[in-house]
Design a protein around this motif. Structure first.
Motif, PDB file in Angstrom:
ATOM      1  N   THR A 171      35.908 -36.048  -7.046  1.00 51.27           N
ATOM      2  CA  THR A 171      36.560 -35.614  -5.816  1.00 51.27           C
ATOM      3  C   THR A 171      35.466 -35.336  -4.794  1.00 51.27           C
ATOM      4  OG1 THR A 171      38.358 -34.640  -7.089  1.00 51.27           O
ATOM      5  CG2 THR A 171      38.143 -33.949  -4.789  1.00 51.27           C
ATOM      6  N   ASN A 172      35.539 -36.000  -3.645  1.00 49.29           N
ATOM      7  CA  ASN A 172      34.499 -35.834  -2.622  1.00 49.29           C
ATOM      8  C   ASN A 172      34.713 -34.540  -1.831  1.00 49.29           C
ATOM      9  OD1 ASN A 172      36.483 -36.386  -0.707  1.00 49.29           O
ATOM     10  ND2 ASN A 172      35.725 -38.434  -0.237  1.00 49.29           N
ATOM     11  N   ARG A 173      33.852 -34.322  -0.859  1.00 46.91           N
ATOM     12  CA  ARG A 173      33.892 -33.084  -0.074  1.00 46.91           C
ATOM     13  C   ARG A 173      35.181 -32.939   0.727  1.00 46.91           C
ATOM     14  NH1 ARG A 173      27.774 -33.814   2.033  1.00 46.91           N
ATOM     15  NH2 ARG A 173      26.772 -33.200   0.095  1.00 46.91           N
ATOM     16  N   ASP A 174      35.821 -34.068   1.037  1.00 39.88           N
ATOM     17  CA  ASP A 174      37.071 -34.028   1.794  1.00 39.88           C
ATOM     18  C   ASP A 174      38.280 -33.858   0.890  1.00 39.88           C
ATOM     19  OD1 ASP A 174      35.577 -34.483   4.100  1.00 39.88           O
ATOM     20  OD2 ASP A 174      35.750 -36.670   3.894  1.00 39.88           O
ATOM     21  N   GLY A 175      38.062 -33.684  -0.416  1.00 35.65           N
ATOM     22  CA  GLY A 175      39.161 -33.500  -1.353  1.00 35.65           C
ATOM     23  C   GLY A 175      39.813 -34.797  -1.812  1.00 35.65           C
ATOM     24  N   GLN A 176      39.231 -35.938  -1.454  1.00 35.30           N
ATOM     25  CA  GLN A 176      39.798 -37.224  -1.858  1.00 35.30           C
ATOM     26  C   GLN A 176      39.169 -37.688  -3.161  1.00 35.30           C
ATOM     27  OE1 GLN A 176      38.671 -39.397   1.635  1.00 35.30           O
ATOM     28  NE2 GLN A 176      40.727 -39.242   2.509  1.00 35.30           N
TER      29      GLN A 176
END
Length: 155
Positions: free
Chosen positions: A84-89
C-alpha cells in the motif's frame, strides 16, 4: 514450475542496497531491456523492460561487474507482491528474482554496444563488431591472449 531465462542489456547501473541486521545482505535491482523476437511493421525493434532483483552473492556480482549497456543472460523466478503506497492505494509488483547472471558477450563487444542505449525513445541496439577468430593451439584448445585473466570475474 516457475523458471525464467532472460537475455538483455541493463538500462542503467544496478541499484545496490544492503539489508539491516547483524548479517547485511546485498540487494541489487536493475532493469533488463529484452528484445522481442519480432519487430514492429515499420521494422523497428521492440523491447520489454523487465525488473530484476538479486540477493546475496548474485547481488554482489552485479555490483562489481554489471554496468549500463552490458548484455547478460540471467535465470531465476517470477515473484509477485503488493504493498500500500503513501496515498493508501494498493500497488501490485512483478519482479524476476535472479539466481544466476552470466555475461552474454565479450567485454570488447559490450564496450562497443554501451552507446546503444537511447533513453529518449526506447532501446536501440548498436551493431556488434564481428569477433576476431583465435587460432587453435596444437592440442585442439583455443589460445587465450595474455593479460585476459585480469578481466575474469573469478580467480
Amino acid at each position: 514450475m516457475n523458471k525464467v531465462i532472460l537475455m538483455g542489456r541493463l538500462t542503467r547501473d544496478p541499484d545496490i542496497r544492503y539489508s539491516n541486521g547483524e548479517t547485511a545482505t546485498a540487494v541489487a535491482r536493475f532493469t533488463l531491456a529484452v528484445d522481442r523476437r519480432f519487430g514492429r511493421k515499420d521494422g523497428d525493434q521492440t523491447a520489454d523492460f523487465i525488473g530484476c532483483v538479486a540477493f546475496g552473492r548474485t547481488a554482489e556480482f552485479a555490483e562489481k561487474y554489471l554496468r549500463q549497456g552490458i548484455k547478460v543472460a540471467a535465470s531465476g523466478r517470477i515473484q509477485t507482491g503488493s504493498y500500500t503506497n503513501r496515498d493508501g492505494q494498493k500497488v501490485y509488483t512483478t519482479d524476476v528474482v535472479l539466481d544466476d547472471i552470466e555475461f552474454a558477450e565479450s567485454k570488447a563487444a559490450s564496450d562497443a554496444n554501451r552507446g546503444g542505449m537511447n533513453m529518449g525513445g526506447g532501446y536501440q541496439p548498436a551493431p556488434a563488431p564481428a569477433p576476431s577468430p583465435m587460432g587453435a593451439a596444437g592440442d585442439g584448445f583455443m589460445n587465450i591472449p595474455d593479460g585476459i585473466d585480469e578481466e575474469l570475474p573469478f580467480s
